[in-house]
Design a protein around this motif. Structure first.
Motif, PDB file in Angstrom:
ATOM      1  N   VAL A 150       0.024 -13.414  -1.340  1.00 18.23           N
ATOM      2  CA  VAL A 150       0.869 -12.763  -2.334  1.00 18.23           C
ATOM      3  C   VAL A 150       2.339 -12.922  -1.966  1.00 18.23           C
ATOM      4  O   VAL A 150       2.750 -12.633  -0.845  1.00 18.23           O
ATOM      5  CB  VAL A 150       0.521 -11.269  -2.460  1.00 18.23           C
ATOM      6  N   SER A 151       3.107 -13.403  -2.934  1.00 14.67           N
ATOM      7  CA  SER A 151       4.562 -13.477  -2.810  1.00 14.67           C
ATOM      8  C   SER A 151       5.142 -12.216  -3.425  1.00 14.67           C
ATOM      9  O   SER A 151       4.756 -11.830  -4.535  1.00 14.67           O
ATOM     10  CB  SER A 151       5.084 -14.717  -3.546  1.00 14.67           C
ATOM     11  N   GLY A 152       6.052 -11.550  -2.723  1.00  8.86           N
ATOM     12  CA  GLY A 152       6.578 -10.287  -3.228  1.00  8.86           C
ATOM     13  C   GLY A 152       8.049 -10.098  -2.958  1.00  8.86           C
ATOM     14  O   GLY A 152       8.702 -10.931  -2.327  1.00  8.86           O
TER      15      GLY A 152
ATOM     16  N   PRO B 101       0.816  -1.217   0.000  1.00  8.78           N
ATOM     17  CA  PRO B 101       0.000   0.000   0.000  1.00  8.78           C
ATOM     18  C   PRO B 101       0.849   1.267   0.000  1.00  8.78           C
ATOM     19  O   PRO B 101       0.397   2.315  -0.455  1.00  8.78           O
ATOM     20  CB  PRO B 101      -0.812  -0.128   1.298  1.00  8.78           C
ATOM     21  N   LYS B 102       2.087   1.165   0.488  1.00 10.56           N
ATOM     22  CA  LYS B 102       2.986   2.317   0.534  1.00 10.56           C
ATOM     23  C   LYS B 102       3.967   2.342  -0.642  1.00 10.56           C
ATOM     24  O   LYS B 102       4.809   3.239  -0.723  1.00 10.56           O
ATOM     25  CB  LYS B 102       3.773   2.319   1.851  1.00 10.56           C
ATOM     26  N   GLY B 103       3.877   1.334  -1.512  1.00  7.09           N
ATOM     27  CA  GLY B 103       4.754   1.311  -2.674  1.00  7.09           C
ATOM     28  C   GLY B 103       6.191   0.904  -2.384  1.00  7.09           C
ATOM     29  O   GLY B 103       7.101   1.251  -3.137  1.00  7.09           O
ATOM     30  N   GLU B 104       6.392   0.101  -1.320  1.00  4.81           N
ATOM     31  CA  GLU B 104       7.753  -0.272  -0.944  1.00  4.81           C
ATOM     32  C   GLU B 104       8.084  -1.737  -1.215  1.00  4.81           C
ATOM     33  O   GLU B 104       9.170  -2.192  -0.892  1.00  4.81           O
ATOM     34  CB  GLU B 104       8.008   0.088   0.525  1.00  4.81           C
ATOM     35  N   TRP B 105       7.170  -2.470  -1.781  1.00  2.00           N
ATOM     36  CA  TRP B 105       7.461  -3.809  -2.293  1.00  2.00           C
ATOM     37  C   TRP B 105       6.457  -4.111  -3.395  1.00  2.00           C
ATOM     38  O   TRP B 105       5.397  -3.480  -3.470  1.00  2.00           O
ATOM     39  CB  TRP B 105       7.433  -4.886  -1.197  1.00  2.00           C
ATOM     40  N   VAL B 106       6.801  -5.060  -4.255  1.00  2.00           N
ATOM     41  CA  VAL B 106       5.947  -5.375  -5.404  1.00  2.00           C
ATOM     42  C   VAL B 106       5.515  -6.837  -5.353  1.00  2.00           C
ATOM     43  O   VAL B 106       6.294  -7.718  -4.996  1.00  2.00           O
ATOM     44  CB  VAL B 106       6.680  -5.061  -6.733  1.00  2.00           C
ATOM     45  N   GLY B 107       4.248  -7.093  -5.674  1.00  2.00           N
ATOM     46  CA  GLY B 107       3.753  -8.462  -5.742  1.00  2.00           C
ATOM     47  C   GLY B 107       4.272  -9.165  -6.982  1.00  2.00           C
ATOM     48  O   GLY B 107       4.352  -8.565  -8.061  1.00  2.00           O
ATOM     49  N   VAL B 108       4.643 -10.425  -6.836  1.00  2.00           N
ATOM     50  CA  VAL B 108       5.232 -11.188  -7.938  1.00  2.00           C
ATOM     51  C   VAL B 108       4.326 -12.346  -8.369  1.00  2.00           C
ATOM     52  O   VAL B 108       4.113 -12.572  -9.559  1.00  2.00           O
ATOM     53  CB  VAL B 108       6.626 -11.724  -7.550  1.00  2.00           C
TER      54      VAL B 108
END
Length: 347
Positions: A264-266, A126-133
């Protein structure tokens, strides 16, 4: 051949000395060969999945990746302890709570916008500090010689019924199990979640296992009757031993049930990384068409989340899944689930 003499000899000598000086100066002034960049990846994902992605990234970019694998919760705690001195550039996890935990500790770097935009926002930080893969979904695995599909519960809460005593298999130490507890808390409250944990602990008896792989194997062999896993463990066992050796199947809880959780794996870059640009390239690769195609065609049996890629494996279509309506923020960092597991003496 005759040796040169007189003026000719002196000219030859001057040319030789000049050539030597040029060679020496050229050697002194030439920059040393640049060492190739090597990223350190703390890996909480399945090793086979990560190895395939790393190999593709290294081939495409020439950037090397050193992989250090362990359970995601162990790695997250290690990063917190290491702080700014962590040798890790990136972390790749099976589930979002470990990433949310690190984000809460202010240890993650912002993900570049073009990378985030390759994945639907609801699957990213939600804060844009990791991405879902990629994603998986929680299911029941049951032995088809011991149970019919019609005998299975439709709600995860029904597994607390005494009828499942001695039949149920659980792996409370698995981080995959924590989101289910969080989901139950959101639907029924903390007290009900604790009561459920105590009941399934009693029902599991000797079938409390260390991981989902063991649950899947034990159910398939008939040593346990039914268990809670993420779907891909069953597909991986089938790929490993062959369809003819499978004596189990998977079943889904009722749509939107608390036990029907999408995990979700990220991946994320650490703020302390000394190779931010190269680490950002790794994140971009994971959700690029190339990276997602590697996932789609691998024995990962997960659902790709980026670049519009659809799995090539014979899974239930992603668009047809009907998991509980939980946001990444609601799943949180898993702390409440862990506390309840300790209270129920399952950890």
């Amino acid at each position: 051949m005759a040796r040169p003499t007189g003026t000719l000899a002196r000219a030859v000598a001057r040319v030789a000395v000049g050539a030597g000086l040029v060679a020496i100066l050229a050697g002194c002034g030439a920059p040393a060969a640049k060492e190739p960049t090597t990223l350190t990846l703390y890996n909480g994902q399945h090793v086979q999945t990560t190895d395939s992605l790393v190999a593709g990234f290294e081939k495409q970019t020439g950037i090397q990746v050193e992989v250090r694998s362990n359970d995601e919760d162990v790695l997250a705690d290690q990063i917190v302890q290491e702080g700014k001195s962590s040798p890790a550039d990136l972390i790749y996890t099976e589930n979002s709570p470990a990433l949310e935990y690190l984000q809460g500790q202010n240890l993650l770097a912002p993900v570049p916008k073009p990378t985030l935009e390759r994945v639907a926002s609801k699957y990213n930080s939600p804060k844009g500090e990791w991405v879902g893969v990629s994603a998986r979904v929680s299911v029941m695995v049951y032995n088809t010689r011991l149970l019919r599909a019609s005998q299975l519960p439709t709600s995860v809460m029904q597994l607390a019924d005494p009828r499942w005593k001695g039949l149920l298999a659980i792996a409370p130490g698995e981080t995959d199990f924590q989101p289910i507890i969080t989901s139950i808390v959101r639907s029924y409250g903390r007290a009900a979640a604790l009561q459920w944990l105590e009941a399934i602990k009693a029902n599991a008896e000797q079938h409390v296992y260390p991981d989902n792989e063991t649950i899947t194997s034990m159910v398939n062999s008939g040593q346990a009757t039914v268990g809670i896993i993420n779907h891909y463990y069953w597909y991986r066992l089938r790929a490993e031993i062959g369809a003819s050796q499978m004596h189990s199947a998977i079943a889904y809880f009722a749509p939107r049930n608390s036990g029907y959780v999408l995990d979700v794996s990220g991946a994320a870059v650490l703020k302390s990384s000394r190779h931010q640009a190269a680490a950002d390239k790794f994140l971009a690769f994971l959700v690029s068409h190339k990276g997602q195609e590697i996932l789609a065609h691998s024995d990962s049996f997960e659902y790709p989340l980026g670049s519009g890629v659809v799995t090539a494996q014979p899974l239930r279509p992603f668009a047809s899944l009907q998991p509980a309506s939980l946001t990444i923020a609601e799943l949180g960092d898993g702390a409440e689930a862990v506390a309840l597991l300790h209270q129920a003496q399952l950890l």
